[in-house]
Design a protein around this motif. Structure first.
Motif, PDB file in Angstrom:
ATOM      1  N   ALA A  58      -7.080   1.834   1.744  1.00 57.22           N
ATOM      2  CA  ALA A  58      -6.858   0.517   1.141  1.00 57.22           C
ATOM      3  C   ALA A  58      -5.828  -0.260   1.942  1.00 57.22           C
ATOM      4  O   ALA A  58      -5.950  -1.485   2.116  1.00 57.22           O
ATOM      5  CB  ALA A  58      -6.394   0.673  -0.302  1.00 57.22           C
ATOM      6  N   ARG A  61      -7.517  -1.764   4.931  1.00 52.27           N
ATOM      7  CA  ARG A  61      -8.359  -2.900   4.550  1.00 52.27           C
ATOM      8  C   ARG A  61      -7.508  -4.136   4.267  1.00 52.27           C
ATOM      9  O   ARG A  61      -7.873  -5.259   4.634  1.00 52.27           O
ATOM     10  CB  ARG A  61      -9.196  -2.546   3.322  1.00 52.27           C
ATOM     11  CG  ARG A  61     -10.212  -1.421   3.549  1.00 52.27           C
ATOM     12  CD  ARG A  61     -11.308  -1.807   4.527  1.00 52.27           C
ATOM     13  NE  ARG A  61     -12.297  -0.764   4.660  1.00 52.27           N
ATOM     14  CZ  ARG A  61     -13.461  -0.727   3.987  1.00 52.27           C
ATOM     15  NH1 ARG A  61     -13.767  -1.710   3.163  1.00 52.27           N
ATOM     16  NH2 ARG A  61     -14.307   0.267   4.175  1.00 52.27           N
ATOM     17  N   LEU A  62      -6.373  -3.936   3.603  1.00 49.38           N
ATOM     18  CA  LEU A  62      -5.482  -5.059   3.324  1.00 49.38           C
ATOM     19  C   LEU A  62      -4.928  -5.650   4.620  1.00 49.38           C
ATOM     20  O   LEU A  62      -4.864  -6.878   4.787  1.00 49.38           O
ATOM     21  CB  LEU A  62      -4.327  -4.604   2.425  1.00 49.38           C
ATOM     22  CG  LEU A  62      -4.673  -4.410   0.954  1.00 49.38           C
ATOM     23  CD1 LEU A  62      -3.565  -3.654   0.237  1.00 49.38           C
ATOM     24  CD2 LEU A  62      -4.904  -5.761   0.275  1.00 49.38           C
ATOM     25  N   LYS A  65      -7.461  -7.747   6.147  1.00 48.63           N
ATOM     26  CA  LYS A  65      -7.584  -8.981   5.366  1.00 48.63           C
ATOM     27  C   LYS A  65      -6.474  -9.965   5.716  1.00 48.63           C
ATOM     28  O   LYS A  65      -6.695 -11.177   5.783  1.00 48.63           O
ATOM     29  CB  LYS A  65      -7.531  -8.624   3.885  1.00 48.63           C
ATOM     30  CG  LYS A  65      -7.716  -9.781   2.910  1.00 48.63           C
ATOM     31  CD  LYS A  65      -7.588  -9.279   1.477  1.00 48.63           C
ATOM     32  CE  LYS A  65      -7.724 -10.398   0.462  1.00 48.63           C
ATOM     33  NZ  LYS A  65      -9.102 -10.875   0.335  1.00 48.63           N
ATOM     34  N   ILE A 224       4.327  -4.561   4.263  1.00 49.77           N
ATOM     35  CA  ILE A 224       3.864  -5.887   3.834  1.00 49.77           C
ATOM     36  C   ILE A 224       5.060  -6.792   3.545  1.00 49.77           C
ATOM     37  O   ILE A 224       5.116  -7.946   3.993  1.00 49.77           O
ATOM     38  CB  ILE A 224       2.971  -5.759   2.581  1.00 49.77           C
ATOM     39  CG1 ILE A 224       1.659  -5.051   2.936  1.00 49.77           C
ATOM     40  CG2 ILE A 224       2.684  -7.139   1.973  1.00 49.77           C
ATOM     41  CD1 ILE A 224       0.811  -4.670   1.739  1.00 49.77           C
ATOM     42  N   MET A 275      -2.223  -5.145  -5.339  1.00 47.18           N
ATOM     43  CA  MET A 275      -2.973  -5.320  -4.096  1.00 47.18           C
ATOM     44  C   MET A 275      -4.034  -4.235  -3.953  1.00 47.18           C
ATOM     45  O   MET A 275      -5.156  -4.499  -3.496  1.00 47.18           O
ATOM     46  CB  MET A 275      -2.027  -5.280  -2.897  1.00 47.18           C
ATOM     47  CG  MET A 275      -1.131  -6.485  -2.782  1.00 47.18           C
ATOM     48  SD  MET A 275      -0.159  -6.408  -1.259  1.00 47.18           S
ATOM     49  CE  MET A 275       0.588  -8.042  -1.303  1.00 47.18           C
ATOM     50  N   TYR A 276      -3.677  -3.009  -4.332  1.00 45.07           N
ATOM     51  CA  TYR A 276      -4.635  -1.910  -4.260  1.00 45.07           C
ATOM     52  C   TYR A 276      -5.834  -2.179  -5.161  1.00 45.07           C
ATOM     53  O   TYR A 276      -6.990  -2.041  -4.746  1.00 45.07           O
ATOM     54  CB  TYR A 276      -3.952  -0.597  -4.659  1.00 45.07           C
ATOM     55  CG  TYR A 276      -4.895   0.580  -4.709  1.00 45.07           C
ATOM     56  CD1 TYR A 276      -5.383   1.156  -3.543  1.00 45.07           C
ATOM     57  CD2 TYR A 276      -5.318   1.108  -5.934  1.00 45.07           C
ATOM     58  CE1 TYR A 276      -6.265   2.226  -3.586  1.00 45.07           C
ATOM     59  CE2 TYR A 276      -6.193   2.181  -5.986  1.00 45.07           C
ATOM     60  CZ  TYR A 276      -6.663   2.734  -4.809  1.00 45.07           C
ATOM     61  OH  TYR A 276      -7.543   3.786  -4.855  1.00 45.07           O
ATOM     62  N   GLN A 278      -6.892  -5.006  -6.232  1.00 41.16           N
ATOM     63  CA  GLN A 278      -7.642  -6.154  -5.724  1.00 41.16           C
ATOM     64  C   GLN A 278      -8.592  -5.744  -4.601  1.00 41.16           C
ATOM     65  O   GLN A 278      -9.778  -6.098  -4.617  1.00 41.16           O
ATOM     66  CB  GLN A 278      -6.671  -7.220  -5.202  1.00 41.16           C
ATOM     67  CG  GLN A 278      -7.367  -8.397  -4.515  1.00 41.16           C
ATOM     68  CD  GLN A 278      -6.395  -9.278  -3.746  1.00 41.16           C
ATOM     69  OE1 GLN A 278      -5.217  -8.960  -3.628  1.00 41.16           O
ATOM     70  NE2 GLN A 278      -6.890 -10.378  -3.217  1.00 41.16           N
ATOM     71  N   ILE A 279      -8.088  -4.988  -3.623  1.00 36.84           N
ATOM     72  CA  ILE A 279      -8.907  -4.661  -2.458  1.00 36.84           C
ATOM     73  C   ILE A 279     -10.005  -3.662  -2.824  1.00 36.84           C
ATOM     74  O   ILE A 279     -11.107  -3.702  -2.274  1.00 36.84           O
ATOM     75  CB  ILE A 279      -8.037  -4.147  -1.283  1.00 36.84           C
ATOM     76  CG1 ILE A 279      -8.797  -4.267   0.044  1.00 36.84           C
ATOM     77  CG2 ILE A 279      -7.561  -2.719  -1.505  1.00 36.84           C
ATOM     78  CD1 ILE A 279      -9.059  -5.681   0.491  1.00 36.84           C
TER      79      ILE A 279
END
Length: 288
Positions: A58, A61-62, A65, A224, A275-276, A278-279
């Protein structure tokens, strides 16, 4: 005055939301338990390993993104929960946007592949093997060439406490004030480990950022947040006539106190959860 902890308690006030619920539903709602965020309860090392691999996937992927991938550069690792001398890492050349939990490769500290059929980035091995060996508490390590992190790193300076968020790193990040090219030697890895010390993060001059955490979630969130703090400080300094000299700093005492609230392992872990979720909703294949 109500205590600060009252936000976690069920109110004794009896009400009915007219038009929304019946009296019976109101009674049931008033008795429903309050759900307090907690660390996940994982029953065994297999479940823990799967969970950690999914969290790392994840994170990749973030980062894709957010546009923080840079060709084949960048890597994240975490210690295996059963074999702490081994660590999982992304294989060389795979796009962050396509990484799934099942794609991760298991390596030892010599760089030998224990599970998996793809090679890994040599710089990833050199940097992360040194960090994991030198920091037994560092379950996860994160490094990639994000735009504002690498831009800020060219200044050869640490972040200043100019916002609540940046206080999370106050007196808790190091600076590797050198650049010896792509990290291919064990000696360079040792220099990075020394510069990191016992901090949660490191600015690598002319290179970028590196963060570590006691959970996968925390290490990814630290990266992040630190990337965004670099962006914030660069923007704020650019808006000042005298650049960084004009920034209004949070006092030492307040910065330290704020760090205890927003910069610890638990805060970082829970900051990552929205965030986790969401993705995973957007890209459920990352769990495979």
């Amino acid at each position: 005055m109500a205590s600060r902890g009252s936000v976690f308690l069920r109110s004794n006030r009896k009400i009915i939301l007219t038009g929304s619920e019946t009296e019976e539903e109101a009674i049931a709602a008033a008795k429903a338990p309050i759900q307090i965020p907690r660390f996940p309860a994982l029953k065994d090392v297999h479940e823990q390993r799967v969970h950690m691999k999914q969290k790392l996937a994840a994170g990749f992927r973030l980062f894709a993104k957010f546009g923080w991938d840079e060709g084949v550069a960048g890597h994240m690792t975490f210690r295996d929960p059963e074999y702490p001398d081994l660590y999982w890492v992304n294989y060389f050349g795979q796009s962050f946007s396509q990484i799934r939990a099942s794609d991760l490769v298991l390596c030892d500290h010599s760089g030998a592949i224990v599970r998996g059929t793809k090679t890994v980035n040599k710089a990833a091995f050199v940097i992360h093997s040194a960090i994991h060996e030198g920091r037994p508490d560092a379950v996860c390590a994160v490094h990639t060439h994000s735009m504002y992190g690498k831009s800020f790193s060219a200044l050869g300076r640490k972040l200043q406490p100019i916002t609540q968020d940046s206080c999370a790193f106050y007196e808790d990040h190091g600076l590797y004030d050198d650049f010896g090219g792509v990290v291919y030697t064990a000696e360079e890895g040792e220099h990075l480990k020394t510069a990191l010390g016992q901090n949660k993060a490191l600015i690598l001059r002319n290179h970028g950022l590196l963060t570590v955490g006691q959970t996968v979630d925390a290490a990814i969130w630290y990266f992040i947040s630190m990337e965004r703090c670099c962006k914030s400080e660069l923007i704020a300094a650019a808006a000042c006539p005298n650049g960084f000299d004009d920034l209004k700093l949070i006092s030492h005492e307040v910065a330290l106190g704020t760090r205890e609230s927003v910069g610890d392992r638990q805060a970082a872990h829970f900051q990552f959860q929205p965030m986790y979720e969401q993705i995973v909703k957007e890209q459920p294949d990352l769990l495979e």
